[in-house]
Write a protein that holds these residues in place. Structure first.
Motif, PDB file in Angstrom:
ATOM      1  N   TYR A 173       0.830  -1.211   0.000  1.00 57.59           N
ATOM      2  CA  TYR A 173       0.000   0.000   0.000  1.00 57.59           C
ATOM      3  C   TYR A 173       0.865   1.263   0.000  1.00 57.59           C
ATOM      4  O   TYR A 173       0.610   2.195  -0.759  1.00 57.59           O
ATOM      5  CB  TYR A 173      -0.922  -0.005   1.215  1.00 57.59           C
ATOM      6  N   PHE A 174       1.886   1.277   0.826  1.00 60.92           N
ATOM      7  CA  PHE A 174       2.776   2.440   0.859  1.00 60.92           C
ATOM      8  C   PHE A 174       3.641   2.514  -0.401  1.00 60.92           C
ATOM      9  O   PHE A 174       4.184   3.573  -0.719  1.00 60.92           O
ATOM     10  CB  PHE A 174       3.659   2.386   2.100  1.00 60.92           C
ATOM     11  N   ASN A 175       3.733   1.395  -1.129  1.00 55.71           N
ATOM     12  CA  ASN A 175       4.527   1.363  -2.357  1.00 55.71           C
ATOM     13  C   ASN A 175       3.671   1.591  -3.608  1.00 55.71           C
ATOM     14  O   ASN A 175       4.196   1.594  -4.725  1.00 55.71           O
ATOM     15  CB  ASN A 175       5.247   0.011  -2.467  1.00 55.71           C
ATOM     16  N   ARG A 176       2.355   1.768  -3.428  1.00 57.15           N
ATOM     17  CA  ARG A 176       1.471   1.904  -4.590  1.00 57.15           C
ATOM     18  C   ARG A 176       1.922   3.082  -5.462  1.00 57.15           C
ATOM     19  O   ARG A 176       2.254   4.151  -4.969  1.00 57.15           O
ATOM     20  CB  ARG A 176       0.019   2.091  -4.133  1.00 57.15           C
ATOM     21  N   GLY A 177       1.930   2.835  -6.745  1.00 60.49           N
ATOM     22  CA  GLY A 177       2.386   3.857  -7.676  1.00 60.49           C
ATOM     23  C   GLY A 177       3.875   3.809  -7.929  1.00 60.49           C
ATOM     24  O   GLY A 177       4.369   4.439  -8.864  1.00 60.49           O
ATOM     25  N   SER A 178       4.607   3.057  -7.103  1.00 62.62           N
ATOM     26  CA  SER A 178       6.055   2.899  -7.294  1.00 62.62           C
ATOM     27  C   SER A 178       6.345   1.527  -7.903  1.00 62.62           C
ATOM     28  O   SER A 178       5.439   0.737  -8.138  1.00 62.62           O
ATOM     29  CB  SER A 178       6.785   3.044  -5.953  1.00 62.62           C
ATOM     30  N   SER A 179       7.605   1.242  -8.130  1.00 64.05           N
ATOM     31  CA  SER A 179       7.987   0.003  -8.787  1.00 64.05           C
ATOM     32  C   SER A 179       7.782  -1.209  -7.877  1.00 64.05           C
ATOM     33  O   SER A 179       7.992  -1.151  -6.667  1.00 64.05           O
ATOM     34  CB  SER A 179       9.456   0.075  -9.211  1.00 64.05           C
ATOM     35  N   TRP A 180       7.383  -2.331  -8.486  1.00 63.23           N
ATOM     36  CA  TRP A 180       7.240  -3.593  -7.758  1.00 63.23           C
ATOM     37  C   TRP A 180       8.584  -4.049  -7.185  1.00 63.23           C
ATOM     38  O   TRP A 180       8.627  -4.798  -6.208  1.00 63.23           O
ATOM     39  CB  TRP A 180       6.697  -4.673  -8.687  1.00 63.23           C
ATOM     40  N   ARG A 181       9.678  -3.566  -7.754  1.00 65.68           N
ATOM     41  CA  ARG A 181      11.016  -3.954  -7.289  1.00 65.68           C
ATOM     42  C   ARG A 181      11.272  -3.473  -5.863  1.00 65.68           C
ATOM     43  O   ARG A 181      12.032  -4.101  -5.116  1.00 65.68           O
ATOM     44  CB  ARG A 181      12.069  -3.385  -8.244  1.00 65.68           C
ATOM     45  N   ASN A 182      10.648  -2.368  -5.491  1.00 63.24           N
ATOM     46  CA  ASN A 182      10.839  -1.841  -4.136  1.00 63.24           C
ATOM     47  C   ASN A 182      10.320  -2.800  -3.069  1.00 63.24           C
ATOM     48  O   ASN A 182      10.867  -2.871  -1.965  1.00 63.24           O
ATOM     49  CB  ASN A 182      10.118  -0.494  -3.985  1.00 63.24           C
ATOM     50  N   ILE A 183       9.260  -3.535  -3.393  1.00 66.70           N
ATOM     51  CA  ILE A 183       8.704  -4.481  -2.420  1.00 66.70           C
ATOM     52  C   ILE A 183       9.721  -5.563  -2.093  1.00 66.70           C
ATOM     53  O   ILE A 183       9.870  -5.969  -0.928  1.00 66.70           O
ATOM     54  CB  ILE A 183       7.399  -5.110  -2.958  1.00 66.70           C
ATOM     55  N   TYR A 184      10.462  -6.019  -3.107  1.00 67.16           N
ATOM     56  CA  TYR A 184      11.505  -7.017  -2.861  1.00 67.16           C
ATOM     57  C   TYR A 184      12.639  -6.432  -2.025  1.00 67.16           C
ATOM     58  O   TYR A 184      13.189  -7.110  -1.146  1.00 67.16           O
ATOM     59  CB  TYR A 184      12.045  -7.558  -4.186  1.00 67.16           C
ATOM     60  N   LEU A 185      12.985  -5.188  -2.286  1.00 65.81           N
ATOM     61  CA  LEU A 185      14.051  -4.564  -1.495  1.00 65.81           C
ATOM     62  C   LEU A 185      13.636  -4.392  -0.040  1.00 65.81           C
ATOM     63  O   LEU A 185      14.413  -4.654   0.883  1.00 65.81           O
ATOM     64  CB  LEU A 185      14.409  -3.208  -2.108  1.00 65.81           C
ATOM     65  N   TRP A 186      12.396  -3.987   0.173  1.00 59.79           N
ATOM     66  CA  TRP A 186      11.915  -3.744   1.540  1.00 59.79           C
ATOM     67  C   TRP A 186      11.765  -5.044   2.328  1.00 59.79           C
ATOM     68  O   TRP A 186      11.717  -5.004   3.557  1.00 59.79           O
ATOM     69  CB  TRP A 186      10.580  -3.004   1.493  1.00 59.79           C
ATOM     70  N   THR A 187      11.669  -6.165   1.656  1.00 59.24           N
ATOM     71  CA  THR A 187      11.573  -7.441   2.367  1.00 59.24           C
ATOM     72  C   THR A 187      12.918  -8.155   2.469  1.00 59.24           C
ATOM     73  O   THR A 187      13.126  -8.938   3.394  1.00 59.24           O
ATOM     74  CB  THR A 187      10.561  -8.380   1.667  1.00 59.24           C
ATOM     75  N   SER A 188      13.831  -7.898   1.535  1.00 58.66           N
ATOM     76  CA  SER A 188      15.113  -8.605   1.548  1.00 58.66           C
ATOM     77  C   SER A 188      16.137  -7.972   2.494  1.00 58.66           C
ATOM     78  O   SER A 188      16.909  -8.686   3.152  1.00 58.66           O
ATOM     79  CB  SER A 188      15.704  -8.665   0.131  1.00 58.66           C
TER      80      SER A 188
END
Length: 465
Positions: free
Chosen positions: A179-194
């Motif tokens: 939700y906080f990443n909406r509108g941004s790249s899907w790649r950020n979700i992997y960075l925020w979890t890794s």
């Protein structure tokens, strides 16, 4: 915390690989507004609602690709879990030990998740998800075994419960991150979890001890004693007792996964049980792992839908614990798989969004409860000598169901029956096989194949005098 990061990587595809919404540029163009998908529309007549890099589908233009390619990354992850579960199953008991195995698997998951954020195409992305699945296969087991062996008997049940709560918390964290990443790249979700996962590995290396039980069993007495003294000191106690007279024979032989499977295959009754419970596991696993990935096909708010699905895992465990002492294993699993199947098919038939969401939640809740009961039932079906290996195979069957789920989800974006409908039919049909298994409620656990075989013969004689 390993369970927290395990859940994130298991269900992360629900957001990174989601099918994004689109709109017609010319609202008066009937040929565009009546189209179900943008595949048949000319370029420039439609556009994505969010930036192109918000999803794997839009960034790599997979919206018109075959379902096998669209679902390849998620299927590769579950296939990796299958391969990892078979290939790494015995390393924690033999060469690596509990701590090193946990570090190795968490490191594999963290690094591949980080590299997924820089994937140049869907093929590299799928390969990295496959490797991530191999590492993830034993994360939960390694963390659970190590944590329970580091604490006393009084704390073991609590530690197990904490692990499950953390898994649910990791699942719940995904919609918040997305939700906080909406509108941004899907790649950020992997960075925020890794990145947090990698920091966790550093903490394991410096703050967590190896299991003293495993060290004793492997004949490393001095290391085990030093570990016990270190644990006692960290809790404000000091061990001054001499262990010079303590003699523990080193374990020279183990029934590993492969020799145990050979034993199970040789016994007709055991092979029948294993095959049957794996069939049930396949159906339950397809819904358990596939339903969260299929939420985008409901047409409801994806963030809210995933949050609700994550929340139902906690009460499903409580219901499972309630049913254990009150209803037979066979009836419980049979009823739950039937409810899950019927409500999943209902998602195809219902038009109202609210009712569809309600049916999906009931279906997933029933599958979660059946998941827990099936694992407990499997523990009771097999003796101690082969129990760990049998449970490993049941877990692999659950994951194997997850391998096919992403492909059905991708196909369901065009024809809803091929996702919700097939999910429902598979879990309901597979669940029926449980009726051919013996009831174990109120029965004690056995330790050897001979002891279990005697019970099987006695039960058969009672049923067929």
């Amino acid at each position: 915390m390993a369970w927290f990061f395990d859940a994130q990587q298991t269900f992360i595809s629900a957001f990174t690989d989601a099918d994004p919404s689109w709109h017609c540029i010319n609202k008066t163009d009937w040929s565009c507004t009546s189209a179900v998908s943008p595949c048949s529309l000319p370029e420039g007549s439609w556009s994505w609602d969010q930036p192109k890099h918000a999803s794997v589908i839009s960034e790599w233009s997979l919206q018109c690709s075959p379902p096998a390619l669209v679902g390849l990354p998620a299927s590769s992850f579950f296939m990796g879990c299958l391969v990892g579960g078979l290939s790494l199953a015995t390393l924690a008991d033999s060469r690596l030990g509990r701590k090193k195995m946990l570090v190795f698997t968490c490191f594999t998951v963290s690094i591949t998740a980080g590299l997924a954020a820089v994937s140049p195409n869907v093929w590299v992305y799928s390969a990295l998800r496959f490797i991530c699945g191999i590492g993830r296969a034993t994360v939960g087991t390694s963390a659970l075994v190590l944590s329970t062996e580091l604490v006393g008997k009084r704390w073991r049940d609590r530690v197990s419960v904490i692990g499950f709560v953390l898994f649910t918390s990791g699942f719940l964290s995904l919609p918040a991150i997305a939700y906080f990443n909406r509108g941004s790249s899907w790649r950020n979700i992997y960075l925020w979890t890794s990145i947090p996962s990698f920091c966790y590995i550093i903490l394991i290396c410096f703050l967590v001890n190896e299991s003293p039980r495993w060290l004793f069993v492997r004949g490393r007495k001095n290391e085990a004693i030093d570990t016990l003294k270190s644990i006692a000191k960290s809790n404000g106690y000091f061990i001054n007792t001499s262990f010079s007279n303590l003699h523990i024979a080193e374990e020279k032989w183990n029934v590993d996964l492969y020799s145990a499977l050979r034993i199970l295959y040789q016994k007709k009754w055991a092979f029948k049980r294993l095959t049957t419970v794996m069939i049930v596991g396949f159906g339950v696993g397809m819904v358990y792992y596939g339903m969260p990935l299929n939420l985008a096909n409901l047409g409801s708010n994806l963030y809210l839908s995933v949050t609700i699905n994550a929340l139902v895992e906690l009460p499903s465990t409580l219901i499972a614990l309630f049913l254990i002492d009150r209803i037979s294993r066979i009836h419980s699993i049979l009823i739950l798989t039937a409810i899950s199947g019927i409500t999943s098919i209902a998602c195809v038939l219902l038009a109202a969004g609210g009712w569809k969401m309600a049916m999906e939640v009931v279906s997933y809740f029933s599958a979660c409860t059946a998941f827990t009961l099936l694992l407990i039932y499997s523990i009771e079906l097999f003796p101690t000598s082969v129990r760990n290996s049998a449970i490993s195979m049941v877990r692999q069957a659950l994951v194997f169901g997850g391998v096919f789920a992403p492909l059905l989800v991708a196909e369901g974006r065009k024809r809803r029956f091929l996702s919700f409908g097939v999910f429902g039919l598979v879990i309901a049909c597979c669940g029926m096989f449980v009726s051919s298994l013996p009831e174990t409620r109120g029965r004690g656990l056995t330790d050897t194949m001979e002891e279990e075989e005697c019970k099987e013969i006695a039960s058969s004689s009672y049923m067929n005098p």
